[in-house]
Write a protein that holds these residues in place. Sequence first.
Motif, PDB file in Angstrom:
ATOM      1  N   PRO A   1       0.812  -1.440  -0.086  1.00 18.45           N
ATOM      2  CA  PRO A   1       0.024  -0.041   0.091  1.00 18.45           C
ATOM      3  C   PRO A   1       0.831   1.381   0.066  1.00 18.45           C
ATOM      4  CG  PRO A   1      -0.949  -1.661   1.453  1.00 18.45           C
ATOM      5  CD  PRO A   1       0.339  -2.029   1.041  1.00 18.45           C
ATOM      6  N   TYR A   2       1.929   1.308   0.635  1.00 21.57           N
ATOM      7  CA  TYR A   2       2.789   2.545   0.707  1.00 21.57           C
ATOM      8  C   TYR A   2       2.980   3.119  -0.872  1.00 21.57           C
ATOM      9  CZ  TYR A   2       6.715   5.735   1.155  1.00 21.57           C
ATOM     10  OH  TYR A   2       7.544   6.714   0.869  1.00 21.57           O
ATOM     11  N   LEU A   3       3.394   1.915  -1.744  1.00 19.20           N
ATOM     12  CA  LEU A   3       3.666   2.667  -3.095  1.00 19.20           C
ATOM     13  C   LEU A   3       2.603   3.418  -3.826  1.00 19.20           C
ATOM     14  CD1 LEU A   3       5.453  -0.697  -4.390  1.00 19.20           C
ATOM     15  CD2 LEU A   3       6.225   0.955  -3.264  1.00 19.20           C
ATOM     16  N   ALA A   4       1.147   3.079  -3.500  1.00 16.89           N
ATOM     17  CA  ALA A   4       0.233   3.625  -3.895  1.00 16.89           C
ATOM     18  C   ALA A   4      -0.147   5.163  -3.248  1.00 16.89           C
ATOM     19  CB  ALA A   4      -1.077   2.859  -4.073  1.00 16.89           C
ATOM     20  N   ALA A   5       0.259   5.127  -2.111  1.00 18.07           N
ATOM     21  CA  ALA A   5      -0.061   6.340  -1.294  1.00 18.07           C
ATOM     22  C   ALA A   5       0.433   7.435  -1.915  1.00 18.07           C
ATOM     23  CB  ALA A   5       0.394   6.064   0.090  1.00 18.07           C
ATOM     24  N   PRO A   6      -0.319   8.678  -1.734  1.00 15.82           N
ATOM     25  CA  PRO A   6       0.087   9.925  -2.367  1.00 15.82           C
ATOM     26  C   PRO A   6       1.102  10.838  -1.362  1.00 15.82           C
ATOM     27  CG  PRO A   6      -1.956  10.181  -1.086  1.00 15.82           C
ATOM     28  CD  PRO A   6      -1.656   8.854  -1.277  1.00 15.82           C
ATOM     29  N   PRO A   7       2.154  11.384  -2.085  1.00 17.53           N
ATOM     30  CA  PRO A   7       2.943  12.148  -1.334  1.00 17.53           C
ATOM     31  C   PRO A   7       2.143  13.431  -0.547  1.00 17.53           C
ATOM     32  CG  PRO A   7       3.252  12.695  -3.607  1.00 17.53           C
ATOM     33  CD  PRO A   7       2.313  11.551  -3.571  1.00 17.53           C
ATOM     34  N   PRO A   8       2.625  13.990   0.433  1.00 20.60           N
ATOM     35  CA  PRO A   8       4.225  13.740   0.985  1.00 20.60           C
ATOM     36  C   PRO A   8       3.869  12.330   1.790  1.00 20.60           C
ATOM     37  CG  PRO A   8       3.068  15.279   2.250  1.00 20.60           C
ATOM     38  CD  PRO A   8       2.083  15.133   1.071  1.00 20.60           C
ATOM     39  N   LYS A   9       5.102  11.792   1.519  1.00 24.05           N
ATOM     40  CA  LYS A   9       5.442  10.632   2.135  1.00 24.05           C
ATOM     41  C   LYS A   9       6.800  10.067   2.474  1.00 24.05           C
ATOM     42  CE  LYS A   9       4.724   7.632  -1.987  1.00 24.05           C
ATOM     43  NZ  LYS A   9       3.926   6.530  -2.586  1.00 24.05           N
ATOM     44  N   SER A  10       7.364   9.324   3.433  1.00 22.20           N
ATOM     45  CA  SER A  10       8.633   8.879   3.687  1.00 22.20           C
ATOM     46  C   SER A  10       8.553   7.706   4.271  1.00 22.20           C
ATOM     47  CB  SER A  10       9.451   9.771   4.291  1.00 22.20           C
ATOM     48  OG  SER A  10       8.886  10.063   5.490  1.00 22.20           O
ATOM     49  N   THR A  11       9.592   6.729   4.031  1.00 20.81           N
ATOM     50  CA  THR A  11       9.558   5.235   4.744  1.00 20.81           C
ATOM     51  C   THR A  11      11.142   5.020   4.837  1.00 20.81           C
ATOM     52  OG1 THR A  11       8.901   3.060   4.321  1.00 20.81           O
ATOM     53  CG2 THR A  11       9.806   4.295   2.497  1.00 20.81           C
ATOM     54  N   GLY A  12      11.277   3.836   5.361  1.00 23.56           N
ATOM     55  CA  GLY A  12      12.643   3.283   5.715  1.00 23.56           C
ATOM     56  C   GLY A  12      12.513   1.803   6.240  1.00 23.56           C
ATOM     57  N   ARG A  13      13.484   1.434   7.061  1.00 19.22           N
ATOM     58  CA  ARG A  13      13.535   0.003   7.492  1.00 19.22           C
ATOM     59  C   ARG A  13      12.385  -0.337   8.563  1.00 19.22           C
ATOM     60  NH1 ARG A  13      18.435  -2.578   6.645  1.00 19.22           N
ATOM     61  NH2 ARG A  13      20.234  -1.320   5.813  1.00 19.22           N
ATOM     62  N   ASP A  14      11.779   0.886   9.005  1.00 18.11           N
ATOM     63  CA  ASP A  14      10.427   0.644   9.907  1.00 18.11           C
ATOM     64  C   ASP A  14       9.540  -0.321   8.856  1.00 18.11           C
ATOM     65  OD1 ASP A  14      10.993   2.294  12.307  1.00 18.11           O
ATOM     66  OD2 ASP A  14      11.603   3.253  10.504  1.00 18.11           O
ATOM     67  N   LEU A  15       9.373  -0.089   7.676  1.00 16.57           N
ATOM     68  CA  LEU A  15       8.558  -0.838   6.800  1.00 16.57           C
ATOM     69  C   LEU A  15       9.155  -1.926   5.956  1.00 16.57           C
ATOM     70  CD1 LEU A  15       5.672  -1.522   5.430  1.00 16.57           C
ATOM     71  CD2 LEU A  15       6.054   0.649   3.829  1.00 16.57           C
ATOM     72  N   PHE A  16      10.253  -1.599   5.374  1.00 19.84           N
ATOM     73  CA  PHE A  16      10.738  -2.331   4.212  1.00 19.84           C
ATOM     74  C   PHE A  16      12.077  -3.187   5.122  1.00 19.84           C
ATOM     75  CE2 PHE A  16       8.649   0.589   1.444  1.00 19.84           C
ATOM     76  CZ  PHE A  16       7.854  -0.329   0.650  1.00 19.84           C
ATOM     77  N   HIS A  17      11.835  -4.590   5.121  1.00 17.92           N
ATOM     78  CA  HIS A  17      12.959  -5.319   5.965  1.00 17.92           C
ATOM     79  C   HIS A  17      12.555  -6.678   5.598  1.00 17.92           C
ATOM     80  CE1 HIS A  17       9.609  -5.977   8.807  1.00 17.92           C
ATOM     81  NE2 HIS A  17       9.588  -4.789   8.959  1.00 17.92           N
ATOM     82  N   LEU A  18      13.556  -7.414   6.063  1.00 15.14           N
ATOM     83  CA  LEU A  18      13.470  -8.797   5.634  1.00 15.14           C
ATOM     84  C   LEU A  18      12.328  -9.800   6.045  1.00 15.14           C
ATOM     85  CD1 LEU A  18      17.205 -10.339   5.852  1.00 15.14           C
ATOM     86  CD2 LEU A  18      15.845 -10.161   3.809  1.00 15.14           C
ATOM     87  N   ALA A  19      11.823  -9.232   7.155  1.00 13.98           N
ATOM     88  CA  ALA A  19      10.695 -10.040   7.520  1.00 13.98           C
ATOM     89  C   ALA A  19       9.252  -9.520   6.770  1.00 13.98           C
ATOM     90  CB  ALA A  19      10.489  -9.368   9.145  1.00 13.98           C
ATOM     91  N   TRP A  20       9.448  -8.228   6.230  1.00 16.82           N
ATOM     92  CA  TRP A  20       8.546  -7.909   5.180  1.00 16.82           C
ATOM     93  C   TRP A  20       8.572  -8.844   4.196  1.00 16.82           C
ATOM     94  CZ3 TRP A  20       8.844  -6.057   0.283  1.00 16.82           C
ATOM     95  CH2 TRP A  20       7.720  -5.512  -0.357  1.00 16.82           C
ATOM     96  N   LEU A  21       9.815  -8.917   3.603  1.00 17.92           N
ATOM     97  CA  LEU A  21       9.916  -9.832   2.382  1.00 17.92           C
ATOM     98  C   LEU A  21       9.613 -11.235   2.747  1.00 17.92           C
ATOM     99  CD1 LEU A  21      11.079 -10.194  -0.491  1.00 17.92           C
ATOM    100  CD2 LEU A  21      13.319 -10.580   0.367  1.00 17.92           C
ATOM    101  N   ASP A  22       9.964 -11.724   3.769  1.00 18.97           N
ATOM    102  CA  ASP A  22       9.841 -13.240   4.130  1.00 18.97           C
ATOM    103  C   ASP A  22       8.164 -13.505   4.224  1.00 18.97           C
ATOM    104  OD1 ASP A  22      12.348 -13.892   4.396  1.00 18.97           O
ATOM    105  OD2 ASP A  22      12.473 -13.497   6.401  1.00 18.97           O
ATOM    106  N   ASP A  23       7.236 -12.178   4.620  1.00 14.25           N
ATOM    107  CA  ASP A  23       6.027 -12.524   4.630  1.00 14.25           C
ATOM    108  C   ASP A  23       5.472 -12.687   3.158  1.00 14.25           C
ATOM    109  OD1 ASP A  23       3.142 -12.371   6.085  1.00 14.25           O
ATOM    110  OD2 ASP A  23       3.129 -10.656   4.641  1.00 14.25           O
ATOM    111  N   LYS A  24       6.205 -11.894   2.245  1.00 16.06           N
ATOM    112  CA  LYS A  24       5.606 -12.003   0.754  1.00 16.06           C
ATOM    113  C   LYS A  24       5.913 -13.332   0.221  1.00 16.06           C
ATOM    114  CE  LYS A  24       4.439  -7.591   1.159  1.00 16.06           C
ATOM    115  NZ  LYS A  24       2.902  -7.417   1.101  1.00 16.06           N
ATOM    116  N   LEU A  25       7.021 -13.907   0.578  1.00 15.10           N
ATOM    117  CA  LEU A  25       7.743 -15.033  -0.019  1.00 15.10           C
ATOM    118  C   LEU A  25       6.862 -16.426   0.618  1.00 15.10           C
ATOM    119  CD1 LEU A  25      11.606 -14.338   0.062  1.00 15.10           C
ATOM    120  CD2 LEU A  25       9.902 -14.555  -1.847  1.00 15.10           C
TER     121      LEU A  25
END
Length: 382
Positions: A241-265
């Motif tokens: 969902p972050y990708l489609a959210a309108p700016p202003p926006k910022s992100t980091g390791r709080d969202l995108f990390h290996l646990a996030w990826l493992d969940d998708k995998l």
Amino acid sequence: MPKSCSDNLTIGLMSGTSLDGVDGVLAAFAADGGSPIRAIASAYIPFPDALRAELLALQTAGHNEIEREALSANALAHHYAACVEQVLARAGCSAGRISAIGVHGQTIRHRPELGYTRQTNNPALLAELTGIDVIADFRSRDIAAGGQGAPLVPAFHQAVFSQTGETRVVANIGGISNISVLGGSGNAGMLDTIGFDTGPGNMLLDAWIARHRGLPYDAAGAWAASGTVLAALLQALLREPYLAAPPPKSTGRDLFHLAWLDDKLQAFPTVAAADVQATLSAFTAASLADAIARHASGAAAVYLCGGGAYNAHLVAQLAAALQMREQDARVLSTDALGVAPTQVEALAFAWLAQRFLQRQPGNLPAVTGASGLRILGALYPH
């Protein structure tokens, strides 16, 4: 241009989300503190493995983390000071010639939606070690004004990279990717500048190759190039969902990390590791291309900076992704604009330090969402 210590000089230091080390740049400014005249000298100090591991561990809650963070901040200050020493030696300048050091610190938490951000740093110790005034904590003032506190570099990009009559994109591919869309009204046209974090840059790529091959990064994207992009996995990643959210926006390791990826995998239990790397590279390229197509469809060129600018496979994927979205922008590096890709962010913090010294705002409300222009940073005199 020849090295000189006769100008208004500021050092910028940046250690980014990739957690690889410290970039430092000595910049000469006009007497009024305006746009940089040039980068005089630069240096890079890699983090030792133990410090990098501790900074990575501090991204999440853990035992005794207050003391651990304080000790890491002290270690960072020593690395920052070593970078300053190298920069000064290469420029042939003394500390007494420098107006200030602008230092970002190392982000370990970024939660603007909760009203805070945390950049580990000990600027008082850095001032003591270097004998130079230090300006730090640039994000907090913007967040206090209701902003995201990031990205802060679009104002700098507009000041030094904009071109009247031409829309340009500056895309920084560090741990996180962000873009600055520079309108064609020139240096005075801050109101037509937007910028935001588009999603992961090298962060997931670095984490995945470290897990499977014990390497800190995928040099030139060679491992990603050896794999096959998995279309279904790519689409699953792009549904974040972050990708489609309108700016202003910022992100980091709080969202995108290996646990996030493992969940998708979990839905792809038998995929090969190289194919995941290939797909992660395509994910970075696609999320960047989508953001550019949505917010800068008329851009004449996309100028890349950050470590990702040296990833030949990723750059080729980005160019192809832009073509698929019917974007005709040329894909170049900031070398074409006279600044090495690895120097851009450090130079931006030299510029932000100059803005503080001149008591000029360093944020763009249209970028961060703050309620107005604010002077960013806090001074730690030497």
